[in-house]
Design a protein around this motif. Structure first.
Motif, short mmCIF file in Angstrom:
data_model
loop_
_atom_site.label_atom_id
_atom_site.label_comp_id
_atom_site.label_asym_id
_atom_site.label_seq_id
_atom_site.Cartn_x
_atom_site.Cartn_y
_atom_site.Cartn_z
N ASP A 1 32.68 27.38 29.28
CA ASP A 1 32.77 28.32 30.40
C ASP A 1 34.21 28.62 30.75
O ASP A 1 34.61 29.77 30.95
CB ASP A 1 32.06 27.74 31.64
CG ASP A 1 30.56 27.69 31.44
OD1 ASP A 1 30.08 28.34 30.47
OD2 ASP A 1 29.87 27.01 32.22
N LEU A 2 35.01 27.55 30.85
CA LEU A 2 36.40 27.71 31.27
C LEU A 2 37.20 28.50 30.25
O LEU A 2 38.12 29.24 30.58
CB LEU A 2 37.05 26.35 31.48
CG LEU A 2 36.94 25.76 32.88
CD1 LEU A 2 37.89 24.60 33.04
CD2 LEU A 2 37.22 26.80 33.95
N ARG A 3 36.84 28.35 28.98
CA ARG A 3 37.51 29.05 27.91
C ARG A 3 37.38 30.56 28.12
O ARG A 3 38.35 31.29 28.11
CB ARG A 3 36.81 28.66 26.61
CG ARG A 3 37.67 28.56 25.43
CD ARG A 3 36.80 28.37 24.23
NE ARG A 3 36.50 26.96 23.99
CZ ARG A 3 35.59 26.57 23.08
NH1 ARG A 3 34.89 27.45 22.41
NH2 ARG A 3 35.38 25.29 22.91
N LEU B 1 37.42 17.76 29.67
CA LEU B 1 36.18 18.27 30.26
C LEU B 1 35.02 18.16 29.27
O LEU B 1 35.23 18.07 28.06
CB LEU B 1 36.36 19.74 30.64
CG LEU B 1 37.52 20.02 31.60
CD1 LEU B 1 37.76 21.50 31.72
CD2 LEU B 1 37.22 19.40 32.95
N ASP B 2 33.79 18.17 29.79
CA ASP B 2 32.66 18.07 28.85
C ASP B 2 32.39 19.44 28.22
O ASP B 2 32.88 20.48 28.66
CB ASP B 2 31.43 17.48 29.52
CG ASP B 2 30.94 18.30 30.67
OD1 ASP B 2 30.66 19.48 30.46
OD2 ASP B 2 30.85 17.76 31.79
N ALA B 3 31.61 19.43 27.17
CA ALA B 3 31.50 20.59 26.27
C ALA B 3 31.08 21.87 26.99
O ALA B 3 31.65 22.94 26.76
CB ALA B 3 30.53 20.27 25.15
N GLN C 1 36.76 22.26 38.25
CA GLN C 1 37.38 22.83 39.46
C GLN C 1 38.83 22.39 39.56
O GLN C 1 39.71 23.18 39.89
CB GLN C 1 36.60 22.37 40.70
CG GLN C 1 35.26 23.04 40.84
CD GLN C 1 34.44 22.45 41.97
OE1 GLN C 1 34.55 21.25 42.27
NE2 GLN C 1 33.61 23.26 42.58
N ARG C 2 39.09 21.11 39.25
CA ARG C 2 40.45 20.61 39.34
C ARG C 2 41.37 21.37 38.40
O ARG C 2 42.50 21.72 38.75
CB ARG C 2 40.50 19.13 38.96
CG ARG C 2 39.99 18.25 40.05
CD ARG C 2 40.18 16.80 39.66
NE ARG C 2 39.01 16.05 40.08
CZ ARG C 2 38.87 14.75 39.90
NH1 ARG C 2 39.80 14.07 39.28
NH2 ARG C 2 37.80 14.13 40.32
N GLN C 3 40.88 21.63 37.18
CA GLN C 3 41.74 22.31 36.22
C GLN C 3 42.02 23.75 36.66
O GLN C 3 43.09 24.27 36.44
CB GLN C 3 41.12 22.25 34.82
CG GLN C 3 42.09 22.54 33.69
CD GLN C 3 43.33 21.65 33.72
OE1 GLN C 3 44.12 21.69 34.68
NE2 GLN C 3 43.51 20.84 32.70
N ARG C 4 41.05 24.37 37.33
CA ARG C 4 41.29 25.72 37.83
C ARG C 4 42.30 25.70 38.98
O ARG C 4 43.15 26.58 39.07
CB ARG C 4 39.97 26.34 38.30
CG ARG C 4 39.13 26.78 37.11
CD ARG C 4 38.11 27.79 37.52
NE ARG C 4 36.80 27.16 37.71
CZ ARG C 4 35.74 27.83 38.17
NH1 ARG C 4 35.85 29.09 38.50
NH2 ARG C 4 34.59 27.20 38.30
N ILE C 5 42.22 24.67 39.83
CA ILE C 5 43.21 24.53 40.90
C ILE C 5 44.60 24.34 40.29
O ILE C 5 45.58 24.93 40.74
CB ILE C 5 42.88 23.31 41.80
CG1 ILE C 5 41.47 23.40 42.37
CG2 ILE C 5 43.92 23.15 42.90
CD1 ILE C 5 41.25 24.44 43.41
#
Lengths: 348, 296
Positions: A174-176, A167-169, A141-145
């Motif tokens: 997902d974020l990728r 972040l963990d794997a 969430q932090r990285q998306r913010i």
């Protein structure tokens, strides 16, 4: 906004970090800078952002020469590996920061900043978290913010420094996918740094492989994987084996024996060379003529295949070979191997 | 048969209460706590209590009279003035030095860190003497300053200068470890978002160190008001002019005005207790925001 990097060099305390690097990034492209630590990839990204000063060379954003613009003047969105969110500000204040610190003539009203921050929260699929503080959010969430905060200033380019490195794997995967979708939606020219080849290959339109402050190769995932431009690229991308060979009259010899290999495209002069092989491009064969002969020293089961460790030749060079799980091969057994694909690089 | 005897001998062994490896027996613990408690009582609490007992030995009216006496009021004023100059000066210096040390790489950085600690390792008397050597009428700059009619030694400017010197490390020492730990990430983020250097400092750097800064200021202030040695050397003890509160206490004491001496001393003791309370509160409430707030 396209980015042209021309003959850029940078040294820290006379320790060179980048030598004469040139790179053209097309407008709307998603580019990965891939390399081991110390390869200069983060330095290149920070030079594009203006967080470091150039020693030599030029950087153009479209038609403007950005080489000597300050980081503020460059108007880039930068996302840091460890998020660098402002701890003492709410999520909304974090996202609105870039707008709130503008000089008063160009600053939107408080209500407008709030509205735009809310809209960005919507875009990054975290609506309703606006009043939380960074410490109350998960890493993903932090990285998306952090990304929303970078997008709020309507940047000319988006630069991400190992954005998923902390972040963990599972979250990383997902974020990728999410970042790829977001990129396709907003169309920003995006450059991201990673040391994870899988991430670079999966996410980027083109991958820039770097080593020791130089660009080794620029290309699509297919080009990088199928025709690596250097031994470094071959061994850095994917699993690899290397055998010391010699070329005599255009033929490849290993341990004094000629190898019968399907014809490759590399034109390598006579002399010492290195033969690079992928574990899944080696086949076990019964026909020993011109094949590589070795002794199995161990087997390892990985998820979908079995890996054989094989010692080859009088120098006991080690090879890894992928075989089907069903293959039953005992240790100390002698096997012969025939490469289906290979790359040859001169060792001179 | 044989195994039974072994089992029996194990059972006969006296049962010993299991305790963690780093713990001690109750008796050892009680002795250690008692030693610490008695020591604290003797060395700290008893003298502190004596100050207040002596201060009020003549009752409230005498206590207030001692504080209202013109020389005492002048001493309080001077102490407040010195702190009002020295603390902000060291606040600015401390923030600037911590910023430079934590955020930049430059030659002589480790030397600067060492120099900041110098006032802690030098005896205050030596600091005072050093200032006399520089600013006294036979000192390095003394004759030159005299020519312009500026008095530093044996005057208020000298007291302010040595106080700044003696209290120089407090703010910087609190901030440096915290700012080093925080790194420059948030500042870089703010700059990349278009914030000017000043706005970055104001909206990002300062809020991140505010509690540590307050903590440093608190300790700096306590020392600025309580400093005796260095100030004593440079002040010249001129009553009503260059006497700070600690010097005034000493003068009164030497004149056998015990009750008055302890009355003024009690104010300094109250300042110390207040500082201690605030310091404890900050440590308890904002420990996470004060990486450097340990020791002293």
């Amino acid at each position: 906004m396209d980015i042209r990097i021309q003959k850029v060099s940078k040294a820290f305390d006379r320790f060179p970090a980048l030598h004469d690097v040139s790179l053209s990034i097309r407008s709307g492209e998603l580019i990965a800078l891939l390399g081991p630590s110390g390869s200069g990839k983060t330095t290149l990204l920070r030079l594009i952002a203006g967080l470091e000063a150039l020693d030599a060379g030029r950087i153009h954003f479209g038609d403007t020469d950005a080489s000597h613009l300050s980081v503020q003047e460059r108007n880039v969105g930068f996302v840091f590996q460890h998020y660098a969110l402002f701890k003492h500000m709410s999520v909304l204040d974090n996202i609105g920061f870039g707008l709130a610190v503008r000089p008063w003539r160009t600053r939107p009203s408080g209500a407008e900043i709030h509205r735009r921050a809310e809209a960005l929260l919507e875009l990054i699929q975290l609506p309703g978290l606006g009043h939380r503080f960074p410490a109350q959010l998960s890493g993903g969430q932090r990285q998306r913010i952090a990304l929303a905060r970078a997008l709020a200033i309507e940047p000319r380019v988006l630069l991400l420094d190992e954005p998923f490195g902390a972040l963990d794997a599972k979250v990383r995967k997902d974020l990728r996918r999410w970042l790829r979708e977001l990129h396709d939606e907003t169309g920003h020219t995006t450059v991201f740094v990673t040391h994870d080849q899988e991430e670079a290959m999966e996410l980027a339109d083109r991958v820039v492989v770097m080593s020791n402050g130089r660009i080794e190769q620029i290309g699509t995932a297919d080009e990088i994987y199928d025709s690596p431009a250097s031994p470094f690229v071959f061994s850095f991308i994917g699993a690899s084996n290397a055998l010391k060979v010699t070329i005599e009259y255009g033929r490849i010899h290993h341990a004094g024996q000629p190898l019968a290999l399907p014809k490759g495209d590399a034109a390598v002069p006579d002399g010492p060379a290195k033969l690079y092989l992928r574990p899944h491009d080696l086949r076990l064969t019964d026909d020993g003529a011109g094949a590589i002969r070795g002794i199995v020293t161990g087997t390892r089961r990985t998820s979908g295949t079995r890996l054989l460790e094989i010692e080859v030749g009088p120098q006991r060079e080690r090879l890894e070979v992928e075989v089907p799980v069903s293959a039953t091969i005992a240790a100390r057994e002698t096997v012969t191997l025939r490469p289906e694909r290979w790359q040859l690089y001169s060792d001179a | 048969m044989r195994s039974e005897t072994i089992a029996a001998s194990v059972a006969e062994r006296p049962a010993k209460a299991w305790r963690p490896a780093t713990s001690e027996t109750p008796a050892t613990r009680r002795v250690l706590i008692a030693i610490a408690g008695i020591f604290l009582g003797l060395v700290l609490l008893l003298p502190l209590g004596a100050v207040f007992a002596q201060a009020f030995s003549g009752g409230w009216s005498l206590y207030l009279a001692a504080l209202a006496e013109p020389d005492a009021v002048a001493a309080m004023r001077l102490t407040l003035l010195v702190a009002a100059i020295a603390v902000p000066a060291n606040l600015v210096f401390g923030v600037a030095a911590a910023w430079a040390i934590a955020k930049f790489e430059f030659r002589g950085k480790s030397l600067l860190v060492t120099l900041i600690d110098l006032p802690f390792s030098v005896s205050p008397v030596i600091s005072g003497l050093a200032y006399i050597l520089v600013f006294g009428s036979h000192g390095l700059l003394g004759p030159w300053l005299d020519a312009y009619g500026i008095k530093v030694a044996f005057a208020v400017p000298g007291i302010v200068l040595v106080t700044i010197f003696v209290t120089l490390p407090f703010v910087a020492r609190e901030l440096i470890p915290l700012m080093e730990e925080q790194g420059a990430g948030e500042e870089e983020a703010a700059l990349s978002l278009g914030a000017s250097g000043w706005k970055t400092f104001l909206f990002v750097t300062l809020p991140n160190v505010k509690w540590a800064l307050l903590y440093g200021v608190l300790l700096c202030n306590a020392r600025a008001m309580g400093e005796f040695g260095a100030v004593s050397v440079i002040s010249g003890h001129i009553r009503g002019l260059t006497n700070t509160m600690p010097l005034h206490v000493e003068i009164l004491y030497n004149e056998y005005a015990f009750q008055a001496a302890f009355a003024v001393a009690s104010l300094l003791a109250i300042l110390a207790l207040l500082t201690l309370a605030l310091k404890t509160f900050l440590e308890w409430r904002f420990a996470g925001d004060m990486a450097g707030a340990r020791g002293h």
